[in-house]
Design an enzyme around this catalytic site. Structure first.
Site: not given
Ligand code: FAD
Length: 395
Positions: A77, A206, A301, A389
């Site tokens: 995009h 948006y 983000k 962005y």
């Molecule tokens: C509806 C929605 C829309 C979003 N849209 C966007 C977007 O457009 N752009 C963007 O950048 N971000 C977006 N986000 C945010 C983004 O999805 C998260 O910030 C991202 O998933 C963070 O990645 P992470 O690896 O830190 O955590 P997570 O993806 O939460 O991964 C953590 C992992 O740890 C595992 N875990 C948890 N507890 C334990 C444990 N005790 N032992 C072992 N494993 C465990 C979980 O199962 C998971 O697989 C959105 C979030 C939501 C909810």
């Protein structure tokens, strides 16, 4: 009886974007890691969440040789559309940022690609582990105890990366009094749907509307992702598919625009929450991604910030192994938090700009509208939004 012991250099808790990217970055430097994930592989690969990848995230996936499917299936995009009073304004992201762009590619697709490549490269990911406990964090030999298929196990390592998201066990393993928490709960949520219908737009829309915010996003040429602002107390059960489509039609309305509807594949409500802990480390435990910070999704983000953290962490660990440098490890938190707070500010101001709350002071409402209009008219304002962005440069 003592549990069976495995040794590695870095124990990674969580196979989300942060944990998986970290394991790839470490592998590139010849550093061994083991990922422990509480869910099944199938579950993490179908969890629908983010979908907007910043230029820097895509560049890093390119560097690691992990972007072949992303470039085949992702949608690039070069602009986004803002809507005020049913009038659309285009923010020319690429023109305003010297050639940078966004790529739309579902988080679950990124996760699928990273898992497949890591396992194909001989990496170790243990799924469906239970009772994960982090120990001896203040020593040079921290360890993780857990259970797998009912058997107690222990993982010994030099570092633990807490990449287990907001509800994980890593952050709570840090002793009381070490972390300072900064947090804000917003009075609204997003009801999001994934729908089996070709997007009605080529670029993200948006919309600020008197009935509340709406966003038309995309996942592929056949799948649309749409959101509406709802009150944080709303229940999914009160929202039939028809009611959601009607609301989207009203809020996304603009001259000459027709919203196509289709079967709803997935429906969820996400509360808006800003959260940061400082510092993002304690002893040999380093928090990354949602384990350390949450941003409201308005700025798209969260995933990108998780990737930015682990890029800093991987480099710090690599320098420690290669040359015994401790400075990068000591400054991990400080290096990440500059970007984290920039992104918090951007996400909070996008949220304030685009959402309308019932009962908002009419003066505040007019001020927010005037600001949005100014962004649509002033190149300097539009450039600032575009830079944030598409994502700030790494350093
Ligand atoms: C509806 C929605 C829309 C979003 N849209 C966007 C977007 O457009 N752009 C963007 O950048 N971000 C977006 N986000 C945010 C983004 O999805 C998260 O910030 C991202 O998933 C963070 O990645 P992470 O690896 O830190 O955590 P997570 O993806 O939460 O991964 C953590 C992992 O740890 C595992 N875990 C948890 N507890 C334990 C444990 N005790 N032992 C072992 N494993 C465990 C979980 O199962 C998971 O697989 C959105 C979030 C939501 C909810």
């Amino acid at each position: 009886m003592e549990p069976p012991v495995t040794e590695t250099q870095v124990a990674i808790i969580g196979a989300g974007p942060a944990g998986l990217m970290l394991s790839h970055l470490l592998q590139r430097e010849g550093i061994a890691s083991v990922i422990l994930e509480s869910r099944s592989r199938a579950y993490v690969q179908q969890r629908v969440r983010a979908g907007v990848l910043e230029q820097g995230t895509v560049d890093l996936l390119d560097e690691l040789g992990l972007s072949e499917r992303l470039h085949r299936e992702g949608l690039v995009h070069h602009g986004l559309l803002l809507t005020l009073d049913e009038r659309r304004y285009r923010i020319a992201l690429t023109e305003l940022t010297g050639g940078r762009a966004l790529t739309i590619y579902g988080q679950q697709e990124v996760v699928k690609d990273l898992i497949a490549a890591r396992l194909a490269g001989g990496g170790e990911i243990q799924f469906e582990v239970e009772d994960v406990q982090l120990e001896a964090l203040e020593t040079e030999h921290p360890r993780v105890r857990y259970r797998q298929q009912g058997t107690a196990r222990e993982l010994r390592c030099a570092f633990i990366a807490g990449c287990d998201g907001f509800h994980g066990v890593s952050r709570p393993a840090i002793p009381p009094g070490v972390l300072t928490t900064y947090e804000r709960h917003y009075p609204f949520a997003w009801l999001g749907i994934l729908a089996a219908v070709a997007p009605s737009t080529e670029e993200l829309i948006y919309a600020r509307h008197a009935r509340g915010f709406a966003l038309h996003s995309l996942r592929s040429p056949e799948i649309s992702r749409l959101y509406i602002q709802v009150d944080r107390t709303e229940e999914l059960g009160d929202w039939s598919d028809d009611r959601i489509w009607n609301e989207l039609r009203l809020r996304l309305a603009a001259d000459g625009f027709t919203l196509r509807d289709g079967p709803v594949l997935e429906k969820s409500i996400a509360l808006h929450h800003s959260f940061v802990v400082e510092p993002m480390q304690h002893g040999r435990l380093f928090l990354a991604g949602d384990a350390a910070h949450i941003v409201p999704p308005t700025g798209a983000k969260g995933l990108n910030l998780a990737v930015a953290d682990v890029r800093v962490l991987a480099r710090a660990i690599e320098r420690w192994y290669r040359a015994g440098h401790t400075e990068d490890l000591e400054r991990y938190s400080e290096r990440c938090l500059g970007r984290v707070w920039r992104v918090q500010e951007f996400s909070a101001s996008m949220s304030a700009l685009l959402h309308r709350l019932p009962g908002t002071d009419p003066f505040e409402d007019r001020v927010a509208r005037a600001r949005l209009e100014w962004i649509c008219r002033s190149q300097a304002e539009a450039r600032s939004l575009a830079e944030n962005y598409v994502g700030l440069p790494w350093d």
